[in-house]
Scaffold this motif. Structure first.
Motif, PDB file in Angstrom:
ATOM      1  N   LEU A 116       0.846  -1.187   0.000  1.00 50.20           N
ATOM      2  CA  LEU A 116       0.000   0.000   0.000  1.00 50.20           C
ATOM      3  C   LEU A 116       0.888   1.246   0.000  1.00 50.20           C
ATOM      4  O   LEU A 116       1.750   1.400   0.870  1.00 50.20           O
ATOM      5  N   ILE A 117       0.678   2.115  -1.001  1.00 53.67           N
ATOM      6  CA  ILE A 117       1.503   3.325  -1.136  1.00 53.67           C
ATOM      7  C   ILE A 117       0.595   4.539  -1.209  1.00 53.67           C
ATOM      8  O   ILE A 117      -0.286   4.630  -2.075  1.00 53.67           O
ATOM      9  N   PHE A 118       0.822   5.495  -0.307  1.00 56.42           N
ATOM     10  CA  PHE A 118       0.159   6.793  -0.364  1.00 56.42           C
ATOM     11  C   PHE A 118       1.123   7.763  -1.034  1.00 56.42           C
ATOM     12  O   PHE A 118       2.253   7.950  -0.561  1.00 56.42           O
ATOM     13  N   ILE A 119       0.700   8.386  -2.143  1.00 58.75           N
ATOM     14  CA  ILE A 119       1.561   9.355  -2.814  1.00 58.75           C
ATOM     15  C   ILE A 119       0.948  10.750  -2.689  1.00 58.75           C
ATOM     16  O   ILE A 119      -0.275  10.910  -2.715  1.00 58.75           O
ATOM     17  N   TYR A 120       1.843  11.734  -2.542  1.00 66.20           N
ATOM     18  CA  TYR A 120       1.421  13.127  -2.414  1.00 66.20           C
ATOM     19  C   TYR A 120       2.031  13.921  -3.548  1.00 66.20           C
ATOM     20  O   TYR A 120       3.251  14.023  -3.655  1.00 66.20           O
ATOM     21  N   ASP A 121       1.152  14.476  -4.391  1.00 66.20           N
ATOM     22  CA  ASP A 121       1.593  15.219  -5.564  1.00 66.20           C
ATOM     23  C   ASP A 121       1.035  16.640  -5.533  1.00 66.20           C
ATOM     24  O   ASP A 121       1.769  17.612  -5.384  1.00 66.20           O
ATOM     25  N   VAL A 122      -0.276  16.773  -5.604  1.00 66.14           N
ATOM     26  CA  VAL A 122      -0.915  18.081  -5.595  1.00 66.14           C
ATOM     27  C   VAL A 122      -0.910  18.679  -4.188  1.00 66.14           C
ATOM     28  O   VAL A 122      -0.676  19.877  -4.006  1.00 66.14           O
ATOM     29  N   ILE A 123      -1.164  17.858  -3.179  1.00 61.11           N
ATOM     30  CA  ILE A 123      -1.155  18.356  -1.806  1.00 61.11           C
ATOM     31  C   ILE A 123       0.147  17.966  -1.127  1.00 61.11           C
ATOM     32  O   ILE A 123       0.842  17.040  -1.550  1.00 61.11           O
ATOM     33  N   GLU A 124       0.474  18.697  -0.068  1.00 64.17           N
ATOM     34  CA  GLU A 124       1.726  18.465   0.650  1.00 64.17           C
ATOM     35  C   GLU A 124       1.492  17.487   1.794  1.00 64.17           C
ATOM     36  O   GLU A 124       0.437  17.498   2.439  1.00 64.17           O
ATOM     37  N   TYR A 125       2.468  16.641   2.042  1.00 60.04           N
ATOM     38  CA  TYR A 125       2.389  15.708   3.164  1.00 60.04           C
ATOM     39  C   TYR A 125       2.849  16.418   4.429  1.00 60.04           C
ATOM     40  O   TYR A 125       4.019  16.798   4.556  1.00 60.04           O
ATOM     41  N   LYS A 126       1.916  16.631   5.350  1.00 60.43           N
ATOM     42  CA  LYS A 126       2.229  17.310   6.609  1.00 60.43           C
ATOM     43  C   LYS A 126       1.727  16.462   7.768  1.00 60.43           C
ATOM     44  O   LYS A 126       0.624  16.673   8.286  1.00 60.43           O
ATOM     45  N   PRO A 127       2.513  15.483   8.192  1.00 61.95           N
ATOM     46  CA  PRO A 127       2.053  14.591   9.257  1.00 61.95           C
ATOM     47  C   PRO A 127       2.072  15.277  10.626  1.00 61.95           C
ATOM     48  O   PRO A 127       2.885  16.171  10.871  1.00 61.95           O
ATOM     49  N   ASP A 128       1.179  14.858  11.477  1.00 58.16           N
ATOM     50  CA  ASP A 128       1.207  15.276  12.870  1.00 58.16           C
ATOM     51  C   ASP A 128       2.076  14.277  13.622  1.00 58.16           C
ATOM     52  O   ASP A 128       1.638  13.176  13.952  1.00 58.16           O
ATOM     53  N   GLY A 129       3.319  14.655  13.872  1.00 61.54           N
ATOM     54  CA  GLY A 129       4.275  13.731  14.470  1.00 61.54           C
ATOM     55  C   GLY A 129       3.885  13.232  15.836  1.00 61.54           C
ATOM     56  O   GLY A 129       4.411  12.215  16.306  1.00 61.54           O
ATOM     57  N   ARG A 130       2.950  13.924  16.502  1.00 60.58           N
ATOM     58  CA  ARG A 130       2.534  13.508  17.846  1.00 60.58           C
ATOM     59  C   ARG A 130       1.425  12.462  17.818  1.00 60.58           C
ATOM     60  O   ARG A 130       1.132  11.838  18.839  1.00 60.58           O
ATOM     61  N   SER A 131       0.774  12.281  16.665  1.00 64.19           N
ATOM     62  CA  SER A 131      -0.390  11.394  16.600  1.00 64.19           C
ATOM     63  C   SER A 131       0.032   9.924  16.573  1.00 64.19           C
ATOM     64  O   SER A 131       1.115   9.565  16.117  1.00 64.19           O
TER      65      SER A 131
END
Length: 345
Positions: A116-131
């Motif tokens: 399973l691969i999530f790719i980010y192209d149009v939107i930016e990947y901004k993870p919540d590191g605390r979650s």
């Protein structure tokens, strides 16, 4: 001007190792500005995993507009047909949206056969590191950031691309192509194709590059300041005229010119204080030594006082344009006339 932090590329290096050993994992996040590299590795993963000739059955693409957790569960649970693995690619879905608990539950128990691969192209990947979800993704999978490549890797790649088209290119000319057209593979690949098709000989020359490659705005503005340094004001005004005829917005031209002049000022300060181009690279976060060397070479032609005045005047004109709505073309022309005063060191 902050120093650029080195990007952690451990996940990228591990991905390359996994591909070489053909041991692809179950979960990946692909993001970053180097989309050519991202698509290259997506293709490589597909080649390794889907070997049974039934790609249509074992490869699933789920765009964000069609996303639902139920649909994702269905694709993840779909058994492979005449193959050991399936591949599910989710594009531009913000994984931190929606039901995080349900998403975490799904990701924590992926079948061994799925990738399973999530790719980010149009939107930016901004993870919540605390979650908990972000921590789970790092534990169960890999977050691969496809960043702009270092100069050495990029020049080697350019040489390989030209060889694939029956051409050779010198390292210096490959670096010049990067300076002229930018350091993203996504943009360079089309320029390489044009130059290779145009070049008559077996070796690509700088003249071939100049003839057909489309320069980025930064490189054109550098030509403008270089013309000023050489005392060739006719050429400087010609470059400015070309930029305006290309419908480049005056404020954008001024923004790039301002950055260029600040870099020249920094290069002149480096010379005054006995520092080299490496210091300039670190200061401006440059991934290639070529622009730093060009800046240092150009800065030797300017006096420190002229550099300081040029930076100040550029900022004043920028403020005037944004606050008064003055004519941008006229303001740029007047600024260039001011900069054309004796500038040599």
């Amino acid at each position: 001007m902050a120093f650029q932090k080195k990007v952690d590329d451990a996940a990228y290096r591990e991905l390359k190792k996994e591909l070489a050993e053909e041991r692809i994992g179950n979960l990946y996040i692909f993001h970053g500005e180097e989309t050519y590299l991202r698509d290259h590795y997506l293709g490589k993963i597909k080649e390794v995993l889907l070997t049974g000739g039934l790609d249509d059955f074992n490869y699933h693409l789920l765009p964000a507009r069609e996303f639902s957790l139920q649909r994702l569960r269905e694709l993840v649970d779909a058994m492979p047909m005449m193959s050991e693995r399936t591949m599910v690619v989710v594009s531009d879905y913000d994984i931190d949206r929606g039901d995080k608990e349900a998403m975490a539950e799904l990701l924590s128990d992926l079948p061994e056969y799925v990738c399973l691969i999530f790719i980010y192209d149009v939107i930016e990947y901004k993870p919540d590191g605390r979650s908990k979800l972000s921590k789970l993704i790092k534990e169960k999978g890999k977050v691969v950031n496809f960043v702009r490549q270092e100069q050495g890797d990029l020049t080697d790649w350019i040489a390989r691309r030209f060889r694939a088209q029956g051409k050779d290119i010198a390292t210096g000319d490959a670096r010049y192509l990067i300076f002229l057209c930018g350091d993203l593979m996504t943009g360079l690949i089309s320029e390489i194709g044009k130059v290779a098709a145009y070049a008559k000989g077996s070796r690509v020359t700088r003249e071939d590059i100049d003839a057909v490659a489309a320069p980025q705005l930064d490189a054109v503005v550098f030509q403008l300041t270089d013309a000023i340094a050489a005392g060739d004001f006719d050429k400087a005004f010609s470059v400015l005229s070309d930029l305006l005829h290309m419908q480049e917005h005056p404020i954008m031209i001024l923004s790039v010119l301002g950055r260029q002049l600040r870099q020249l000022y920094a290069a002149r300060l480096a010379i005054e204080n006995g520092k080299g181009s490496k210091w300039l690279m670190e200061l401006w976060g440059m991934r290639s030594s070529y622009p730093a060397e060009k800046l240092t070479q150009s800065a030797r032609r300017f006096s420190l006082g002229w550099c300081r005045k040029a930076v100040t005047r550029c900022e004043e004109v920028d403020l005037a344009l944004k606050s008064t709505g003055a004519d941008g073309r006229e303001a740029l022309t007047e600024l260039l006339l001011e900069l054309a005063t004796p500038a040599r060191a």
